[in-house]
Design a protein around this motif. Structure first.
Motif, PDB file in Angstrom:
ATOM      1  N   LEU A 314      37.945  31.094  48.614  1.00 57.34           N
ATOM      2  CA  LEU A 314      36.787  31.847  49.096  1.00 57.34           C
ATOM      3  C   LEU A 314      36.216  31.040  50.253  1.00 57.34           C
ATOM      4  O   LEU A 314      35.865  29.867  50.077  1.00 57.34           O
ATOM      5  CB  LEU A 314      35.762  32.016  47.968  1.00 57.34           C
ATOM      6  CG  LEU A 314      34.549  32.918  48.210  1.00 57.34           C
ATOM      7  CD1 LEU A 314      33.960  33.390  46.878  1.00 57.34           C
ATOM      8  CD2 LEU A 314      33.463  32.217  49.021  1.00 57.34           C
ATOM      9  N   VAL A 315      36.125  31.639  51.449  1.00 49.48           N
ATOM     10  CA  VAL A 315      35.819  30.837  52.629  1.00 49.48           C
ATOM     11  C   VAL A 315      35.090  31.681  53.670  1.00 49.48           C
ATOM     12  O   VAL A 315      35.327  32.889  53.792  1.00 49.48           O
ATOM     13  CB  VAL A 315      37.123  30.230  53.215  1.00 49.48           C
ATOM     14  CG1 VAL A 315      38.087  31.308  53.668  1.00 49.48           C
ATOM     15  CG2 VAL A 315      36.850  29.248  54.335  1.00 49.48           C
ATOM     16  N   ILE A 456      26.069  35.219  42.573  1.00 47.97           N
ATOM     17  CA  ILE A 456      26.899  35.920  41.591  1.00 47.97           C
ATOM     18  C   ILE A 456      28.346  36.006  42.077  1.00 47.97           C
ATOM     19  O   ILE A 456      29.290  35.790  41.309  1.00 47.97           O
ATOM     20  CB  ILE A 456      26.335  37.322  41.291  1.00 47.97           C
ATOM     21  CG1 ILE A 456      24.995  37.210  40.568  1.00 47.97           C
ATOM     22  CG2 ILE A 456      27.308  38.122  40.417  1.00 47.97           C
ATOM     23  CD1 ILE A 456      24.288  38.541  40.365  1.00 47.97           C
ATOM     24  N   TYR A 457      28.534  36.311  43.368  1.00 47.82           N
ATOM     25  CA  TYR A 457      29.899  36.294  43.914  1.00 47.82           C
ATOM     26  C   TYR A 457      30.559  34.931  43.681  1.00 47.82           C
ATOM     27  O   TYR A 457      31.708  34.845  43.240  1.00 47.82           O
ATOM     28  CB  TYR A 457      29.884  36.580  45.409  1.00 47.82           C
ATOM     29  CG  TYR A 457      29.794  38.024  45.837  1.00 47.82           C
ATOM     30  CD1 TYR A 457      30.742  38.970  45.422  1.00 47.82           C
ATOM     31  CD2 TYR A 457      28.790  38.446  46.707  1.00 47.82           C
ATOM     32  CE1 TYR A 457      30.675  40.288  45.861  1.00 47.82           C
ATOM     33  CE2 TYR A 457      28.714  39.768  47.149  1.00 47.82           C
ATOM     34  CZ  TYR A 457      29.658  40.685  46.718  1.00 47.82           C
ATOM     35  OH  TYR A 457      29.595  41.985  47.162  1.00 47.82           O
ATOM     36  N   PHE A 458      29.844  33.870  44.034  1.00 49.30           N
ATOM     37  CA  PHE A 458      30.398  32.520  43.865  1.00 49.30           C
ATOM     38  C   PHE A 458      30.706  32.249  42.391  1.00 49.30           C
ATOM     39  O   PHE A 458      31.778  31.741  42.051  1.00 49.30           O
ATOM     40  CB  PHE A 458      29.432  31.468  44.410  1.00 49.30           C
ATOM     41  CG  PHE A 458      29.575  31.172  45.886  1.00 49.30           C
ATOM     42  CD1 PHE A 458      29.735  32.187  46.815  1.00 49.30           C
ATOM     43  CD2 PHE A 458      29.539  29.864  46.350  1.00 49.30           C
ATOM     44  CE1 PHE A 458      29.869  31.919  48.173  1.00 49.30           C
ATOM     45  CE2 PHE A 458      29.678  29.575  47.704  1.00 49.30           C
ATOM     46  CZ  PHE A 458      29.839  30.607  48.615  1.00 49.30           C
ATOM     47  N   ALA A 459      29.768  32.584  41.510  1.00 47.24           N
ATOM     48  CA  ALA A 459      29.963  32.309  40.081  1.00 47.24           C
ATOM     49  C   ALA A 459      31.154  33.104  39.534  1.00 47.24           C
ATOM     50  O   ALA A 459      31.959  32.569  38.752  1.00 47.24           O
ATOM     51  CB  ALA A 459      28.695  32.644  39.303  1.00 47.24           C
ATOM     52  N   ASN A 460      31.282  34.357  39.947  1.00 47.95           N
ATOM     53  CA  ASN A 460      32.435  35.149  39.494  1.00 47.95           C
ATOM     54  C   ASN A 460      33.746  34.511  39.939  1.00 47.95           C
ATOM     55  O   ASN A 460      34.718  34.440  39.168  1.00 47.95           O
ATOM     56  CB  ASN A 460      32.355  36.569  40.063  1.00 47.95           C
ATOM     57  CG  ASN A 460      31.277  37.414  39.412  1.00 47.95           C
ATOM     58  OD1 ASN A 460      30.717  37.055  38.381  1.00 47.95           O
ATOM     59  ND2 ASN A 460      30.965  38.554  40.028  1.00 47.95           N
ATOM     60  N   PHE A 461      33.783  34.053  41.188  1.00 50.55           N
ATOM     61  CA  PHE A 461      35.004  33.420  41.703  1.00 50.55           C
ATOM     62  C   PHE A 461      35.319  32.143  40.925  1.00 50.55           C
ATOM     63  O   PHE A 461      36.477  31.880  40.577  1.00 50.55           O
ATOM     64  CB  PHE A 461      34.832  33.120  43.194  1.00 50.55           C
ATOM     65  CG  PHE A 461      36.041  32.482  43.828  1.00 50.55           C
ATOM     66  CD1 PHE A 461      37.124  33.249  44.233  1.00 50.55           C
ATOM     67  CD2 PHE A 461      36.101  31.109  44.026  1.00 50.55           C
ATOM     68  CE1 PHE A 461      38.242  32.659  44.814  1.00 50.55           C
ATOM     69  CE2 PHE A 461      37.211  30.504  44.602  1.00 50.55           C
ATOM     70  CZ  PHE A 461      38.289  31.293  44.995  1.00 50.55           C
ATOM     71  N   THR A 464      36.710  33.356  37.528  1.00 53.37           N
ATOM     72  CA  THR A 464      37.877  34.230  37.385  1.00 53.37           C
ATOM     73  C   THR A 464      38.847  34.219  38.561  1.00 53.37           C
ATOM     74  O   THR A 464      39.875  34.897  38.508  1.00 53.37           O
ATOM     75  CB  THR A 464      37.418  35.695  37.209  1.00 53.37           C
ATOM     76  OG1 THR A 464      36.867  36.163  38.459  1.00 53.37           O
ATOM     77  CG2 THR A 464      36.386  35.845  36.107  1.00 53.37           C
ATOM     78  N   SER A 465      38.544  33.493  39.638  1.00 56.88           N
ATOM     79  CA  SER A 465      39.315  33.513  40.887  1.00 56.88           C
ATOM     80  C   SER A 465      39.083  34.778  41.699  1.00 56.88           C
ATOM     81  O   SER A 465      39.729  34.973  42.727  1.00 56.88           O
ATOM     82  CB  SER A 465      40.826  33.350  40.656  1.00 56.88           C
ATOM     83  OG  SER A 465      41.116  32.130  40.017  1.00 56.88           O
ATOM     84  N   ASN A 466      38.156  35.632  41.261  1.00 55.76           N
ATOM     85  CA  ASN A 466      37.852  36.870  41.970  1.00 55.76           C
ATOM     86  C   ASN A 466      36.334  37.016  42.032  1.00 55.76           C
ATOM     87  O   ASN A 466      35.679  37.019  40.992  1.00 55.76           O
ATOM     88  CB  ASN A 466      38.471  38.055  41.223  1.00 55.76           C
ATOM     89  CG  ASN A 466      38.350  39.371  41.983  1.00 55.76           C
ATOM     90  OD1 ASN A 466      37.404  39.591  42.736  1.00 55.76           O
ATOM     91  ND2 ASN A 466      39.308  40.255  41.768  1.00 55.76           N
ATOM     92  N   PRO A 467      35.741  37.144  43.239  1.00 55.66           N
ATOM     93  CA  PRO A 467      34.279  37.206  43.338  1.00 55.66           C
ATOM     94  C   PRO A 467      33.694  38.533  42.891  1.00 55.66           C
ATOM     95  O   PRO A 467      32.476  38.635  42.677  1.00 55.66           O
ATOM     96  CB  PRO A 467      34.020  36.978  44.829  1.00 55.66           C
ATOM     97  CG  PRO A 467      35.249  37.479  45.507  1.00 55.66           C
ATOM     98  CD  PRO A 467      36.383  37.168  44.567  1.00 55.66           C
ATOM     99  N   ASN A 468      34.525  39.564  42.751  1.00 50.76           N
ATOM    100  CA  ASN A 468      34.010  40.896  42.462  1.00 50.76           C
ATOM    101  C   ASN A 468      33.506  41.012  41.032  1.00 50.76           C
ATOM    102  O   ASN A 468      33.966  40.305  40.127  1.00 50.76           O
ATOM    103  CB  ASN A 468      35.088  41.941  42.735  1.00 50.76           C
ATOM    104  CG  ASN A 468      35.365  42.100  44.212  1.00 50.76           C
ATOM    105  OD1 ASN A 468      34.541  42.616  44.945  1.00 50.76           O
ATOM    106  ND2 ASN A 468      36.526  41.596  44.661  1.00 50.76           N
TER     107      ASN A 468
END
Length: 513
Positions: A314-315, A456-461, A464-468
């Motif tokens: 994620l960048v 939340i995007y960062f925490a999801n990533f 789970t490796s996916n920000p969604n």
């Protein structure tokens, strides 16, 4: 205990104790219930004969070691006005990390975030409130901040250092510190309720460059499962790394300027004297090196060959990474001044550059100068990292453009004009959920909305490796090698087509020459 007698709850101190490989730690508990362990040693103090050596193992201790206050910050001068430290002074003895955990036991196996601070490899500290891990921990993540050596202490190369090294390498001590911290996390984080197989490394600016460096290094690339980069990479950047011979030459010249004719003499000098001497005008910056050990080749070559850590990434970067004066100096942003600077920088390719950074009118010149300054400073190198990893990494790349300008300052802090775009480092407090720690700005409900979305995007990533996730605008993974979808983060966050690929493709050609 008699039958039927209630078992006593653990004392607060017992609940805050964690057994690490080197001994028992006792931290504290925040009002939120998050357990905090500060000033935890992950390597031996790099002092005396250990100055400019690879980090050495921590000596184990008997009894209980208190972990309730931040360790000292790495040697540095007060350079950046936006840095605010809670650490215990400045010292060469700086190799400490901090852990925030929501886990009540060692059995929880929570995802882990390891964050490297920014500061141009000459400043920064894991105690800065904007990096505080409590907010991420409240979202079910074990958060870690790491100190690493800076400046001359973190990146000096010298022929005698290379000779004494088992690997015939010198420099990159700051990166080696980060790698040692990741090995500490691999060995110890389960005791804090973390899962050593679910580690995400992240950072901003020099910290983001560090993430790309750890991805490129054979020493670290198997120590984490995902990566986050905010504004910065070691690919195609003016920050190096330098060939070892060139870096050694710079180190020898610096030593000679101090009258230090041997490595022993250099190690005998007081740390403050070295720091001040290294900060004088005209002294070459102590940059990372292609040392044959931490970096076996340039990071760009590693990514081109697909030999980097093959992890989801994620960048992104910010909409106003730098201002026009970075490019133009004290000259005003006029079409003529911008043309002159572009001509000087790019010669017979100047007209190609000016087509993509147009300056036909005074209204165009200032934003074009700002864009070119930001691209040259850090946006292009970050794009290069994202683009190369998308092509060769075999894993999803999620790209963002952070576009929320900071609000006005609070009345107590003055009335400086607000930036038109999101300036360099502006996103940190938003991404990590730490707006309230920064008293400089008059945060609004919209700012807290942006922070909630980004965190939340960062925490999801991290999980789970996916920000969604539910309730969020869809963030598509970028498509490799062509116009990518980019998440534009602002009060209204949305995915949009990449806007400036032509600029970066041209800068890519120009960098290669």
């Amino acid at each position: 205990m008699a039958f039927g007698q209630a078992k006593k709850p653990p004392t607060a101190s017992a609940a805050n104790r964690v057994q690490t490989a080197n001994g028992l730690l006792e931290g504290g508990t925040a009002a939120s219930g998050i357990r905090e362990f500060k000033g935890v040693p992950f390597a031996a103090p790099p002092v005396g004969d250990l100055r400019w050596r690879e980090p050495q193992p921590v000596k184990s201790w008997m009894g209980i070691r208190q972990a309730r206050k931040f360790g000292p910050q790495a040697m540095q001068l007060p350079i950046y006005s936006d840095m605010n430290f809670r650490s215990d002074g400045v010292s060469e003895d700086c190799l400490y990390l901090n852990v925030w955990t929501p886990a009540k036991s060692a059995q929880e196996k929570l995802p882990v975030l390891v964050y490297f601070y920014g500061g141009g490899f000459i400043a920064g500290d894991g105690s800065e409130p904007r990096y505080d891990g409590e907010s991420m921990a409240r979202r079910g993540i074990v958060a870690v901040t790491v100190n690493y050596r800076l400046g001359i202490f973190g990146f000096l190369a010298h022929p005698e250092l290379s000779t004494e090294s088992l690997h015939k390498a010198s420099g990159n001590y700051g990166f080696l510190d980060q790698s040692a911290a990741l090995r500490w996390v691999r060995q110890n984080i389960a005791a804090f309720g973390g899962d050593p197989k679910k580690v995400t490394i992240a950072g901003e600016s020099a910290g983001s460059m560090s993430v790309s460096a750890q991805m490129a290094s054979p020493l670290s690339k198997n120590l984490f499962a995902r990566a986050i980069g905010e504004s910065g990479s070691m690919l195609n950047t003016s920050f190096g790394p330098l060939p070892l011979a060139e870096a050694e030459k710079n180190g020898s010249a610096f030593a000679a300027s101090l009258g230090a004719t041997s490595l022993a003499a250099l190690r005998a000098l007081p740390a403050q004297q070295l720091l001040e001497a290294a900060s004088k005008p005209g002294v070459p910056r102590f940059a990372p090196t292609i040392d044959g050990y931490f970096f076996t080749q340039s990071p760009t070559a590693t990514f081109v060959a697909g030999q980097q850590a093959r992890v989801p990434l994620l960048v992104g970067w910010n909409s106003q990474e730098m201002s026009a004066p970075f490019l133009l100096g004290k000259e005003p942003a006029t079409p003529e001044n911008l043309r002159q600077v572009v001509q000087k920088l790019y010669g017979d390719r100047a007209n190609e550059v000016l087509k993509l950074y147009p300056a036909a009118t005074a209204q165009e010149a200032e934003p074009s100068a700002t864009d070119l300054a930001g691209d040259r400073f850090i946006a292009y190198s970050t794009w290069k990292w994202a683009d190369m990893h998308g092509q060769t990494g075999g894993q999803p790349v999620y790209r963002y453009l952070y576009a929320r300008p900071r609000p006005a300052m609070t009345p107590a802090m003055g009335d400086a004009p607000a930036a038109k775009g999101a300036t360099h480092s502006a996103e940190i407090e938003y991404a990590l959920g730490n707006l309230a720690t920064n008293k400089v700005y008059a945060w609004t409900p919209d700012d807290y909305k942006v922070s909630e979305t980004m965190q939340i995007y960062f925490a999801n990533f991290i999980k789970t490796s996916n920000p969604n996730g539910e309730g969020l605008p869809t963030w598509p993974a970028a498509k490799a090698g062509r116009d990518a979808q980019v998440l534009r983060i602002d009060v209204t966050t949305r995915a949009e087509a990449e806007q400036n690929r032509a600029r970066y493709l041209l800068l890519d050609q120009l960098f290669a020459k």
